[in-house]
Write a protein that holds these residues in place. Structure first.
Motif, PDB file in Angstrom:
ATOM      1  N   ASP A 401      45.680  46.820  36.254  1.00  8.38           N
ATOM      2  CA  ASP A 401      45.306  45.676  37.435  1.00  8.38           C
ATOM      3  C   ASP A 401      44.055  44.863  36.612  1.00  8.38           C
ATOM      4  OD1 ASP A 401      47.239  46.869  38.552  1.00  8.38           O
ATOM      5  OD2 ASP A 401      45.972  47.854  39.756  1.00  8.38           O
ATOM      6  N   GLN A 402      43.021  45.303  36.296  1.00  7.98           N
ATOM      7  CA  GLN A 402      41.754  44.443  35.564  1.00  7.98           C
ATOM      8  C   GLN A 402      42.152  43.758  34.681  1.00  7.98           C
ATOM      9  OE1 GLN A 402      38.821  47.443  35.114  1.00  7.98           O
ATOM     10  NE2 GLN A 402      38.276  47.509  37.330  1.00  7.98           N
ATOM     11  N   PHE A 404      45.094  42.670  33.968  1.00  6.23           N
ATOM     12  CA  PHE A 404      46.036  41.492  34.127  1.00  6.23           C
ATOM     13  C   PHE A 404      45.263  40.395  34.845  1.00  6.23           C
ATOM     14  CE2 PHE A 404      48.911  39.619  37.556  1.00  6.23           C
ATOM     15  CZ  PHE A 404      49.705  38.798  36.603  1.00  6.23           C
ATOM     16  N   TYR A 405      44.547  40.797  35.699  1.00  5.09           N
ATOM     17  CA  TYR A 405      43.526  39.885  36.510  1.00  5.09           C
ATOM     18  C   TYR A 405      42.804  38.818  35.662  1.00  5.09           C
ATOM     19  CZ  TYR A 405      40.543  38.314  40.352  1.00  5.09           C
ATOM     20  OH  TYR A 405      39.742  37.475  41.429  1.00  5.09           O
ATOM     21  N   LEU A 406      42.269  39.496  34.411  1.00  9.56           N
ATOM     22  CA  LEU A 406      41.437  38.549  33.487  1.00  9.56           C
ATOM     23  C   LEU A 406      42.512  37.827  32.760  1.00  9.56           C
ATOM     24  CD1 LEU A 406      38.915  41.548  32.200  1.00  9.56           C
ATOM     25  CD2 LEU A 406      38.565  39.334  33.724  1.00  9.56           C
ATOM     26  N   ILE A 411      41.983  34.693  30.027  1.00  7.65           N
ATOM     27  CA  ILE A 411      41.575  35.352  29.186  1.00  7.65           C
ATOM     28  C   ILE A 411      42.415  36.344  28.399  1.00  7.65           C
ATOM     29  CG2 ILE A 411      39.377  37.027  28.729  1.00  7.65           C
ATOM     30  CD1 ILE A 411      38.426  36.208  31.542  1.00  7.65           C
ATOM     31  N   ASP A 412      42.343  35.870  26.841  1.00  6.87           N
ATOM     32  CA  ASP A 412      43.116  36.477  26.147  1.00  6.87           C
ATOM     33  C   ASP A 412      43.011  38.286  25.957  1.00  6.87           C
ATOM     34  OD1 ASP A 412      41.757  37.408  23.552  1.00  6.87           O
ATOM     35  OD2 ASP A 412      41.086  35.355  24.075  1.00  6.87           O
ATOM     36  N   LEU A 413      44.084  38.730  25.741  1.00  9.02           N
ATOM     37  CA  LEU A 413      44.196  40.289  25.862  1.00  9.02           C
ATOM     38  C   LEU A 413      42.853  40.996  25.195  1.00  9.02           C
ATOM     39  CD1 LEU A 413      45.531  42.804  26.686  1.00  9.02           C
ATOM     40  CD2 LEU A 413      46.849  42.790  24.612  1.00  9.02           C
ATOM     41  N   SER A 415      39.963  39.757  24.303  1.00 11.94           N
ATOM     42  CA  SER A 415      38.728  39.203  24.763  1.00 11.94           C
ATOM     43  C   SER A 415      38.772  40.041  26.341  1.00 11.94           C
ATOM     44  CB  SER A 415      38.661  37.786  25.054  1.00 11.94           C
ATOM     45  OG  SER A 415      38.866  37.262  24.114  1.00 11.94           O
ATOM     46  N   LEU A 419      35.856  42.511  27.296  1.00 14.67           N
ATOM     47  CA  LEU A 419      34.935  42.447  28.608  1.00 14.67           C
ATOM     48  C   LEU A 419      34.981  43.688  29.236  1.00 14.67           C
ATOM     49  CD1 LEU A 419      35.825  39.229  30.389  1.00 14.67           C
ATOM     50  CD2 LEU A 419      33.445  40.057  29.883  1.00 14.67           C
ATOM     51  N   LEU A 420      36.041  44.321  29.557  1.00 14.96           N
ATOM     52  CA  LEU A 420      36.117  45.787  30.017  1.00 14.96           C
ATOM     53  C   LEU A 420      35.314  46.817  29.417  1.00 14.96           C
ATOM     54  CD1 LEU A 420      39.812  45.601  31.650  1.00 14.96           C
ATOM     55  CD2 LEU A 420      37.572  44.831  32.777  1.00 14.96           C
ATOM     56  N   ALA A 423      31.727  46.197  29.956  1.00 15.54           N
ATOM     57  CA  ALA A 423      31.611  46.664  31.437  1.00 15.54           C
ATOM     58  C   ALA A 423      31.343  48.180  31.391  1.00 15.54           C
ATOM     59  CB  ALA A 423      32.473  45.830  32.136  1.00 15.54           C
ATOM     60  N   ALA A 426      28.107  49.255  30.072  1.00 15.42           N
ATOM     61  CA  ALA A 426      26.841  48.515  30.538  1.00 15.42           C
ATOM     62  C   ALA A 426      26.101  49.505  31.247  1.00 15.42           C
ATOM     63  CB  ALA A 426      27.162  47.298  31.448  1.00 15.42           C
TER      64      ALA A 426
ATOM     65  N   ARG B  50      53.036  39.326  35.084  1.00 18.34           N
ATOM     66  CA  ARG B  50      52.468  40.679  35.149  1.00 18.34           C
ATOM     67  C   ARG B  50      53.453  41.462  34.482  1.00 18.34           C
ATOM     68  NH1 ARG B  50      49.118  43.275  39.997  1.00 18.34           N
ATOM     69  NH2 ARG B  50      48.619  44.959  39.002  1.00 18.34           N
ATOM     70  N   ASP B  73      47.797  34.957  29.868  1.00 13.45           N
ATOM     71  CA  ASP B  73      46.861  34.025  29.541  1.00 13.45           C
ATOM     72  C   ASP B  73      47.084  32.419  29.095  1.00 13.45           C
ATOM     73  OD1 ASP B  73      47.296  36.238  27.712  1.00 13.45           O
ATOM     74  OD2 ASP B  73      46.479  34.700  26.202  1.00 13.45           O
ATOM     75  N   PHE B  84      45.399  35.898  44.098  1.00  8.44           N
ATOM     76  CA  PHE B  84      45.937  36.987  44.256  1.00  8.44           C
ATOM     77  C   PHE B  84      45.760  37.628  45.777  1.00  8.44           C
ATOM     78  CE2 PHE B  84      46.256  39.525  40.261  1.00  8.44           C
ATOM     79  CZ  PHE B  84      46.151  38.528  39.668  1.00  8.44           C
ATOM     80  N   VAL B  88      41.084  41.753  42.228  1.00 13.37           N
ATOM     81  CA  VAL B  88      40.859  43.080  41.679  1.00 13.37           C
ATOM     82  C   VAL B  88      39.259  43.121  41.388  1.00 13.37           C
ATOM     83  CG1 VAL B  88      41.229  44.500  39.541  1.00 13.37           C
ATOM     84  CG2 VAL B  88      42.979  42.983  40.438  1.00 13.37           C
ATOM     85  N   ILE B  90      36.182  44.234  39.387  1.00  9.59           N
ATOM     86  CA  ILE B  90      35.796  44.747  38.220  1.00  9.59           C
ATOM     87  C   ILE B  90      34.212  45.151  38.072  1.00  9.59           C
ATOM     88  CG2 ILE B  90      36.015  43.860  35.695  1.00  9.59           C
ATOM     89  CD1 ILE B  90      37.846  41.968  36.288  1.00  9.59           C
ATOM     90  N   PRO B  91      33.978  46.351  38.266  1.00  7.41           N
ATOM     91  CA  PRO B  91      32.572  46.592  37.897  1.00  7.41           C
ATOM     92  C   PRO B  91      32.288  46.154  36.741  1.00  7.41           C
ATOM     93  CG  PRO B  91      33.745  48.403  38.977  1.00  7.41           C
ATOM     94  CD  PRO B  91      34.850  47.362  38.416  1.00  7.41           C
ATOM     95  N   GLY B  92      30.836  46.005  36.634  1.00 10.41           N
ATOM     96  CA  GLY B  92      30.372  45.761  35.392  1.00 10.41           C
ATOM     97  C   GLY B  92      30.347  44.297  34.638  1.00 10.41           C
ATOM     98  N   VAL B  93      31.208  43.500  35.139  1.00  4.05           N
ATOM     99  CA  VAL B  93      31.298  42.328  34.869  1.00  4.05           C
ATOM    100  C   VAL B  93      30.922  41.096  35.787  1.00  4.05           C
ATOM    101  CG1 VAL B  93      32.906  40.569  34.056  1.00  4.05           C
ATOM    102  CG2 VAL B  93      33.323  42.779  33.549  1.00  4.05           C
ATOM    103  N   PHE B  98      32.406  36.232  34.248  1.00  4.62           N
ATOM    104  CA  PHE B  98      33.956  36.395  34.119  1.00  4.62           C
ATOM    105  C   PHE B  98      34.316  34.818  34.350  1.00  4.62           C
ATOM    106  CE2 PHE B  98      37.360  36.174  37.783  1.00  4.62           C
ATOM    107  CZ  PHE B  98      38.265  36.369  36.940  1.00  4.62           C
ATOM    108  N   SER B 105      37.776  30.181  27.879  1.00  2.00           N
ATOM    109  CA  SER B 105      39.136  30.680  27.149  1.00  2.00           C
ATOM    110  C   SER B 105      40.016  29.471  27.284  1.00  2.00           C
ATOM    111  CB  SER B 105      39.651  32.098  27.638  1.00  2.00           C
ATOM    112  OG  SER B 105      38.511  32.953  27.708  1.00  2.00           O
TER     113      SER B 105
END
Lengths: 454, 250
Positions: A401-402, A404-406, A411-413, A415, A419-420, A423, A426, B50, B73, B84, B88, B90-93, B98, B105
């Protein structure tokens, strides 16, 4: 199945070459006039001979197979580093911004390189020097402390290091002395200089007296193309209220074997931080064993590991709460790709007297491939009744899910994954409290990610 | 701008969209209404690309290009944006990291110069102010600890910053109180323009009081069953979906 136990005085075949090497070089190791040192080395080789290389039946080594190490015939690296590879001082790693003063000691294949080092100006009374020099200048200090902390019969590498003890780092901080800038130690393994695989056994001794403070940063890196075995031991003695920050980044070559044992004796109100960033090595293990030996000690062990290919990375911690009112905290996070394997063994011992202990342990792994593996073994051994101890271990994959959201935001796959992953790591890296070090380590993680799947 | 023809989409081997046709021109705002389970969100996800939303038949042409042939992308870079229904976390970002990664990008993909830290801050400051968002929300991890309203505002912020040509808003009104709804609607209305097409997916008519559509479509059982002007939304509100041969509980 019948279990056969053979008791014999004949050492295992893999052990014998080490005994032979020891017999040959022992008399020429530095400090030969110091009888206590000769005895210490003799004890070391005797203990190693007795223990040998533990197999999977030894609990502490159950998940780390030493066969690949046993199979290689290592020779002691030439004394004084031999005709070592060209190492440029400008290319040495540092956590310090360019031009800033630091205290740096450089070792090539375990031997101190004065020409590459710059110890700089230290506060009055503080000692930062190579162990080779300290054998002349501070023999009493060494005699008092070397080989005193956490000697066990379950770590043959510590014994082996003692047997070949020759060089390394000595830090002595008198009462109340604080060294502001990090003390940086760079260990370079060349491996490719001689035709034969070599081994080296550096020792770091830190004696921090009451209310002193310092930051020690270890850089381990590989240069060249050969196989080598870096077998490190670090001993820490922290007096009352001493504060030590101990950080390490391991970027050995992927042909290298890296074993590191850290023992620490922490007195009342001392605080000790240890962070290890592991990226390199074919087979590596960090065994970190602090003893919280006074009340009010704060001990934080953390780390991040990133392995792929066929790397194997083992983190083994034993936190020994021997006294009441101490706090320990562990945060380890790892990213495992390819057919790499990581091991986390985290034991917390709470002795009968150690009431009001507060212990926390977390190990989380991110598996990036179906063949990546993590073995996680938290272990609480609690003998006191009024304590707070918790542990958690998880292993997971990147969240679809994360991702796909990015990607839906452009943001390309590649990157998005990076990022994840960054994170995920981190909050382990956040455990590094010294800003310059944390930022430098973050930069190394980013660099690692860029080289992985580009 | 967007031409959807005979679109069939299955999710986990279950047919959800069964021959959907829809065409939206530049400058237009269309609304899709329909009962739960009609396939509204499936349409949004299928358009955004998706995984798991398998197109088994039909085509989607976006400015003459085959949208279905593009990675998620690439669609975003081409100007497709899905707000959405459930943003979603996204912890840590951080939200800033983002947004900056997303903006740059997309700029890279469009062969535009990337924004430096100052240029990016300037861009984002203006947009957050419009949406009543604080700097603090930019520093927090993406959607972590955000209220429902804050998450939706964050979606509209992303939309404003990324400057898409075709926006799909999936139930952007769900979970919003009337004040938040107005702020979000204002944000969307600010983006209306002759070069942009907007598709609003919603269950309730309420949002359409604020974002007034040019056309309203009723989606039921995986197909558009009726198309009309904004009056159709009011009719639906009054009579419910049963009128269209749809069992609301289905």
């Amino acid at each position: 199945m019948a279990k056969t136990v053979t008791i014999t005085d004949t050492p295992a075949p893999a052990v014998q070459p080490y005994l032979d090497h020891h017999g040959r070089v022992a008399s020429s190791l530095p400090g030969g006039d110091l009888s206590w040192l000769g005895n210490l080395r003799a004890e070391g080789i005797a203990r190693f001979r007795k223990q040998g290389f533990p197999g999977a039946r030894v609990e502490a080594w159950r998940y780390t197979n030493l066969r690949p190490l046993e199979k290689v015939a290592f020779e002691p690296a030439p004394a004084g580093g031999g005709p070592s590879a060209a190492v440029s001082v400008d290319l040495l790693p540092t956590v310090m911004p360019a031009g800033q003063p630091s205290h740096r000691l450089v070792f090539v294949d375990g031997a101190f390189r004065d020409d590459l080092s710059s110890i700089g100006t230290l506060p009055e009374g503080a000692v930062v020097t190579s162990l080779g020099h300290a054998l002349n200048s501070h023999a009493d200090l060494l005699e008092r402390h070397l080989g005193r902390v956490g000697v066990t019969d379950s770590n043959p590498f510590q014994a082996l290091n003692t047997a070949f003890l020759a060089d390394g780092v000595v830090v002595h901080l008198p009462k109340g002395v604080a060294v502001a800038e990090p003390i940086e130690v760079v260990f370079i393994g060349t491996g490719g200089v001689s035709e034969k695989p070599t081994m080296h056994h550096p020792r770091i001794l830190v004696v921090a007296e009451a209310n002193s403070e310092a930051t020690l940063v270890e850089h381990h890196l590989g240069q060249g193309v050969g196989t080598y075995f870096a077998n490190h031991v670090t001993e820490i003695v922290a007096g009352e209220g001493a504060r030590l920050h101990h950080y390490k980044v391991q970027r050995e070559s992927t042909l290298a074997f890296h074993m590191a044992t850290v023992t620490a004796d922490l007195a009342k109100d001392a605080s000790y931080d240890n962070f290890v960033l592991t990226m390199g090595g074919r087979l590596s293990r960090n065994e970190i064993k602090p003893v919280l030996n006074g009340t009010g000690v704060e001990c934080r062990l953390s780390g991040a590991y990133m392995v792929n290919g066929q790397q194997h990375c083992d983190t083994t911690t034993v936190i020994d709460h021997a006294q009441p009112h101490c706090t320990s905290r562990e945060v380890y996070k790892g990213v495992i790709d390819g057919t790499a394997k990581a091991v986390f063994q985290g034991k917390i011992i709470v002795r009968p007297d150690a009431q009001k202990t507060d212990g926390y342990q977390l190990n989380r792994a991110l598996l990036l491939s179906d063949t990546a593996e993590i073995d996680s073994k938290p272990e609480l051994e609690i003998y006191a009744d009024d304590v707070k101890c918790s542990h958690g271990a998880t292993a997971g994959e990147l969240d679809d899910d994360q991702l796909f959201y990015l990607r839906a935001r452009g943001i390309d796959l590649e990157s998005a994954r990076n990022l994840l992953i960054a994170a995920f790591l981190a909050d382990a890296i956040e455990e590094v409290r010294i800003d310059t070090v944390r930022e430098a380590f973050q930069g190394m993680v980013t660099g690692w990610l860029k080289t992985q799947r580009a | 701008m967007i031409e959807i023809k005979n679109l069939h989409v299955t999710v986990a081997d279950k047919p959800i969209l069964k021959g959907l046709n829809l065409s939206i021109g530049a400058g237009e705002v269309h609304a899709i209404m329909g009962p739960n389970g009609a396939g509204k969100s499936t349409l949004g996800y299928a358009l955004a690309g998706r995984d798991g939303y398998e197109v088994t038949e039909g085509s989607v042409s976006y400015n003459g290009k085959d949208l279905l042939d593009m990675e998620p992308d690439e669609r975003a870079a081409a100007g497709v944006f899905l707000a959405f229904q459930y943003p979603v976390e996204i912890p840590g970002v951080s939200n800033t990291t983002f947004l900056k990664s997303a903006v740059n990008s997309i700029r890279r993909a469009r062969s535009e110069k990337e924004l430096d830290a100052m240029e990016f801050l300037k861009l984002i400051r203006a947009k957050t102010k419009q949406l009543g968002m604080t700097d603090e929300m930019l520093k927090r991890a993406v959607n972590v600890g955000f209220s429902g309203g804050e998450k939706k505002r964050n979606e509209v912020l992303q939309m404003a910053v990324l400057d898409p040509a075709f926006c799909v808003l999936d139930e952007t009104d769900s979970g919003l109180d009337i004040d938040a709804l107005r702020i979000v609607a204002d944000g969307v209305n600010a983006l209306r323009g002759p070069d942009r097409a907007i598709l609003v997916i919603t269950h309730y008519q309420r949002l359409l009081d604020y974002i007034v559509p040019d056309k309203v479509h009723v989606l039921a059982n995986g197909r558009i069953v009726r198309t009309g002007d904004k009056g159709l939304a009011l009719e639906l509100e009054e009579k419910g979906y049963a009128e269209f041969g749809v069992d609301e509980a289905a």
